[in-house]
Design a protein around this motif. Sequence first.
Motif, mmCIF file in Angstrom:
data_model
loop_
_atom_site.group_PDB
_atom_site.id
_atom_site.type_symbol
_atom_site.label_atom_id
_atom_site.label_comp_id
_atom_site.label_asym_id
_atom_site.label_seq_id
_atom_site.Cartn_x
_atom_site.Cartn_y
_atom_site.Cartn_z
ATOM 1 N N GLY A 69 -16.168 -3.067 7.001
ATOM 2 C CA GLY A 69 -16.276 -1.616 6.881
ATOM 3 C C GLY A 69 -16.630 -1.225 5.454
ATOM 4 O O GLY A 69 -16.354 -1.978 4.511
ATOM 5 N N ARG A 70 -17.231 -0.070 5.288
ATOM 6 C CA ARG A 70 -17.621 0.371 3.943
ATOM 7 C C ARG A 70 -17.272 1.824 3.636
ATOM 8 O O ARG A 70 -17.192 2.202 2.473
ATOM 9 N N ARG A 71 -17.049 2.655 4.661
ATOM 10 C CA ARG A 71 -16.750 4.072 4.436
ATOM 11 C C ARG A 71 -15.537 4.473 5.248
ATOM 12 O O ARG A 71 -15.396 4.095 6.411
ATOM 13 N N ILE A 72 -14.660 5.267 4.634
ATOM 14 C CA ILE A 72 -13.429 5.745 5.272
ATOM 15 C C ILE A 72 -13.684 7.135 5.843
ATOM 16 O O ILE A 72 -14.204 8.015 5.148
ATOM 17 N N SER A 73 -13.262 7.346 7.098
ATOM 18 C CA SER A 73 -13.362 8.686 7.678
ATOM 19 C C SER A 73 -12.011 9.399 7.737
ATOM 20 O O SER A 73 -11.966 10.623 7.751
ATOM 21 N N ALA A 74 -10.898 8.650 7.784
ATOM 22 C CA ALA A 74 -9.567 9.263 7.827
ATOM 23 C C ALA A 74 -8.525 8.232 7.391
ATOM 24 O O ALA A 74 -8.734 7.030 7.553
ATOM 25 N N VAL A 75 -7.399 8.733 6.871
ATOM 26 C CA VAL A 75 -6.300 7.882 6.404
ATOM 27 C C VAL A 75 -4.986 8.476 6.897
ATOM 28 O O VAL A 75 -4.838 9.703 6.962
ATOM 29 N N LEU A 76 -4.033 7.605 7.210
ATOM 30 C CA LEU A 76 -2.669 8.033 7.495
ATOM 31 C C LEU A 76 -1.738 7.142 6.682
ATOM 32 O O LEU A 76 -1.871 5.921 6.707
ATOM 33 N N VAL A 77 -0.816 7.780 5.957
ATOM 34 C CA VAL A 77 0.178 7.071 5.148
ATOM 35 C C VAL A 77 1.550 7.405 5.706
ATOM 36 O O VAL A 77 1.871 8.578 5.909
ATOM 37 N N MET A 78 2.361 6.370 5.960
ATOM 38 C CA MET A 78 3.698 6.565 6.515
ATOM 39 C C MET A 78 4.751 5.970 5.587
ATOM 40 O O MET A 78 4.657 4.805 5.205
ATOM 41 N N GLY A 79 5.716 6.806 5.224
ATOM 42 C CA GLY A 79 6.815 6.352 4.383
ATOM 43 C C GLY A 79 8.105 7.035 4.781
ATOM 44 O O GLY A 79 8.115 7.925 5.627
ATOM 45 N N PRO A 80 9.206 6.630 4.159
ATOM 46 C CA PRO A 80 10.518 7.165 4.511
ATOM 47 C C PRO A 80 10.898 8.383 3.668
ATOM 48 O O PRO A 80 10.233 8.710 2.694
ATOM 49 N N GLY A 81 11.994 8.989 4.061
ATOM 50 C CA GLY A 81 12.626 9.995 3.217
ATOM 51 C C GLY A 81 12.204 11.411 3.482
ATOM 52 O O GLY A 81 11.255 11.673 4.209
#
Length: 136
Positions: A69-81
Amino acid sequence: MDPDLQSLFEAARAARAHAYAPYSGFSVGAALRDTDGRIYAGCNVENAAYPVGTCAEAGAIAAMMAGGGRRISAVLVMGPGPGLVTPCGACRQRIREFAASEAPIHVADPDGVRACFTLGALLPDSFGPENLSGDA
């Protein structure tokens, strides 16, 4: 939840389960979708020689590159708190290398998506590849 967002959420949750965070106890998972619709995930990996660790977003980007892959269309970041776990400054710049300003950055905890930003909102007036190509 939208099926595309749900697939990012599940990939980030699965990656987060494999995080190596023995020092902070702060496990993070990230998933991104490339412009061909493929999903790549990563988790944070700490190191006793702090700050040598790797962020989840950096792991997902490395997986994308390794997968072609070379291009990002969407991101999701999951963390606590209770606080929103948005990408750190370095990861915002890493995402910027491969994503447009309009790319959505979803922020979640294990219970669901809590907020959504565009990359441009998280990293306004950013420096990117086009600044070096003369196309700015």
